[in-house]
Scaffold this active site. Structure first.
Site, PDB file in Angstrom:
ATOM      1  NE  ARG A 297      -3.057  -0.056   3.149  1.00 40.83           N
ATOM      2  CZ  ARG A 297      -4.281  -0.546   2.928  1.00 40.83           C
ATOM      3  NH1 ARG A 297      -5.138   0.166   2.234  1.00 40.83           N
ATOM      4  NH2 ARG A 297      -4.636  -1.725   3.392  1.00 40.83           N
ATOM      5  NE  ARG A 334      -8.696  -0.115   0.591  1.00 45.08           N
ATOM      6  CZ  ARG A 334      -8.744   0.972   1.364  1.00 45.08           C
ATOM      7  NH1 ARG A 334      -9.093   2.132   0.864  1.00 45.08           N
ATOM      8  NH2 ARG A 334      -8.443   0.891   2.632  1.00 45.08           N
ATOM      9  CE1 TYR A 338     -11.276  -5.007   3.636  1.00 50.52           C
ATOM     10  CE2 TYR A 338     -10.665  -3.371   2.001  1.00 50.52           C
ATOM     11  CZ  TYR A 338     -10.582  -4.656   2.497  1.00 50.52           C
ATOM     12  OH  TYR A 338      -9.794  -5.575   1.858  1.00 50.52           O
ATOM     13  CB  CYS A 365     -28.158  -3.014  -9.739  1.00 48.23           C
ATOM     14  SG  CYS A 365     -28.554  -2.277 -11.305  1.00 48.23           S
TER      15      CYS A 365
HETATM   16  C1  LIG Z   1      -0.999  -7.716   2.268  1.00 46.25           C
HETATM   17  C2  LIG Z   1       0.341  -8.180   2.604  1.00 46.25           C
HETATM   18  C3  LIG Z   1       1.434  -7.320   2.492  1.00 46.25           C
HETATM   19  C4  LIG Z   1       1.309  -5.879   2.100  1.00 46.25           C
HETATM   20  O1  LIG Z   1       0.623  -5.118   3.030  1.00 46.25           O
HETATM   21  P1  LIG Z   1       0.497  -3.533   2.825  1.00 46.25           P
HETATM   22  O2  LIG Z   1      -0.377  -3.124   3.942  1.00 46.25           O
HETATM   23  O3  LIG Z   1      -0.119  -3.321   1.496  1.00 46.25           O
HETATM   24  O4  LIG Z   1       1.867  -2.962   2.920  1.00 46.25           O
HETATM   25  C5  LIG Z   1       2.685  -7.834   2.771  1.00 46.25           C
HETATM   26  N1  LIG Z   1       2.859  -9.130   3.126  1.00 46.25           N
HETATM   27  C6  LIG Z   1       1.817  -9.977   3.235  1.00 46.25           C
HETATM   28  C7  LIG Z   1       2.071 -11.372   3.620  1.00 46.25           C
HETATM   29  C8  LIG Z   1       0.532  -9.536   2.995  1.00 46.25           C
HETATM   30  O5  LIG Z   1      -0.489 -10.386   3.114  1.00 46.25           O
END
Ligand SMILES: *Cc1c(COP(=O)(O)O)cnc(C)c1O
Length: 441
Positions: A297, A334, A338, A365
């Site tokens: 992210r 999202r 969430y 819809c």
């Molecule tokens: C989702 C995930 C990440 C990345 O997480 P971010 O919050 O996007 O940085 C890294 N490692 C594993 C194992 C994950 O499931």
């Protein structure tokens, strides 16, 4: 928005991203449109990579968590920045390999990897497979035996630290579907099981404590617990982990509920984590492990925006105002998943004072189909171009064809140039796999 040199308002008020005018992008490529700022992606990859170099003697690497945004171009950028990536499915692995990614820098994850996914990972020669069950370890060992190969593996561990945005909790035992708990002995049990297998080679451990985390202490605490665990495993089994993968989870700015971080702030997070590991290694007389981190992210999230065209506006006086756009939960899932929050603006006047609070509705819809709820906006009218910020992570990668809508195009912008990196789908794409059986003809 979290303004920066490559995301800003021009003198005429238009939104500029990567040197491109957002209104021109909308005109040229149509809406909805995902726009990714290449300079930002590279800067974030570099800040992590450089911090490992300067604070940890280069004894580690960054693995881009590709589930945040997976397409060939982003793997190309990661490869050029000399970082690795992780893959959570055969599809992500396939895409990375197709983009020419060095398999030695790919790590494979998943709580239920399929047989063919394990086989493909071994065939490709990935750098590591992160095991999440003893049965998986046995299956993988069998695959390697049949192919006369040895595969490096890590084991996913639950350090008993769960972080959620601004807070974290320590739990005796997590109820996560992922990993093995330190506290109940299940982690030690699988380690002994894996050490007994001849065709896989245990290198170390992995943990991932959550996502959208701003609490520095939660990373440090998790690192502490993992180092204590490495010592415990050494004492119990004689195995000394040489690799420690601390996962991802660094948070980003969506709204004013979140801090606005700069690149150097991410270096500060990572430095705290590194200092924690170094201190523990000294205290416990352990070698400093090769460190992997898996940010997703924070690398792509704020690099991305989505452009929309305003359609129907529905004002329910005294109750709610809906501004409908040409996207929705099929490309921005999202909120539906969430109730995630976002900031938005009018792309032709990003700094116009906000005079109203509206919900940005999609075109699906479903009454829950909002792109964002309770967003502050200036007056808008049909045909205006809206921008929603921080949509680079978990938007395109979670998009679907719900209501047979097209997954939008993605463009990569840099220094005033915009290039398509994912083409917009068309009607033919939607029916490509449809089959009418003989008896219905
Ligand atoms: C989702 C995930 C990440 C990345 O997480 P971010 O919050 O996007 O940085 C890294 N490692 C594993 C194992 C994950 O499931």
């Amino acid at each position: 928005m979290n303004e920066r040199t490559t995301l800003k308002a021009a003198d005429n008020g238009h939104l500029i991203i990567g040197g491109c005018d957002a209104l021109e992008l909308a005109k040229e490529f149509g809406t909805p449109l995902y726009v990714f700022d290449e300079a930002y992606i590279r800067a974030m990859m570099r800040v992590y990579k450089k911090t490992i170099e300067s604070r940890y003697g280069g004894n580690g690497n960054v693995l881009y968590a590709s589930k945040a945004f997976s397409c060939e171009a982003v793997y190309r950028i990661a490869q050029q920045e000399n970082i690795g990536c992780d893959a959570v499915s055969g599809g992500e692995l396939y895409t990375a390999l197709k983009a020419g990614f060095n398999p030695a820098n790919i790590y494979v994850h998943g709580n239920n990897k399929l047989f063919y996914e394990l086989e493909e990972a071994v065939d490709a020669g990935v750098g590591g497979i992160v095991l999440d069950s003893i049965s998986e370890a046995e299956v993988l060992d069998g695959i390697c035996r049949a192919k006369s190969k040895t595969q490096d593996v890590l084991i996913r561990i639950n350090p008993g630290v769960e972080a959620h945005t601004h807070a974290f909790v320590q739990t005796a035992r997590t109820d996560s579907k992922f990993g093995f708990s330190i506290s109940d002995g299940s982690a030690l049990e699988i380690i002994n099981g894996v050490l007994a297998l001849k065709n896989i080679r245990l290198k170390g451990f992995h943990c991932h404590i959550g996502s959208q985390i701003f609490e520095k202490q939660s990373f440090v605490l998790a690192a502490d617990k993992m180092m204590d665990f490495i010592k415990h495993v050494k004492d119990e089994t004689g195995f000394v982990a040489s690799v420690l993968n601390m996962g991802g989870g660094f948070g980003i700015y969506y709204t004013d509920d979140d801090p606005k971080l700069k690149e150097e702030d991410y270096a500060t997070y990572l430095t705290a984590l590194i200092d924690g590991i170094k201190g523990k290694a000294k205290e416990l007389n352990l070698p400093e492990p090769y460190l992997l981190i898996e940010p997703g992210r924070s690398i792509v999230g704020e690099s991305g925006i989505t452009l929309y065209t305003v359609g129907t506006i529905k004002d329910i006086p005294g109750i709610k105002k809906y501004v409908a756009v040409d996207g929705g939960m099929f490309e921005a899932p999202r909120y539906a998943l969430y109730q995630s929050k976002y900031c938005a603006a009018k792309a032709d006047d990003v700094n116009a004072p906000c005079t109203q609070v509206v919900s940005i509705a999609g075109k699906c819809c479903e009454s829950g189909d909002l792109v964002a709820a309770d967003v502050r906006l200036p007056e808008v009218k049909k045909g205006d171009i809206l921008v929603v910020f921080s949509t680079g992570a978990y938007h395109y990668s979670m998009a679907s064809n719900y209501n047979r809508n097209f997954v939008p195009a993605a463009v990569l912008v840099k220094d005033g140039k915009a290039d398509i990196i994912v083409k917009r789908q068309n009607y033919e794409d939607l029916v490509r796999n449809d089959v009418i059986p003989e008896r219905l003809k």
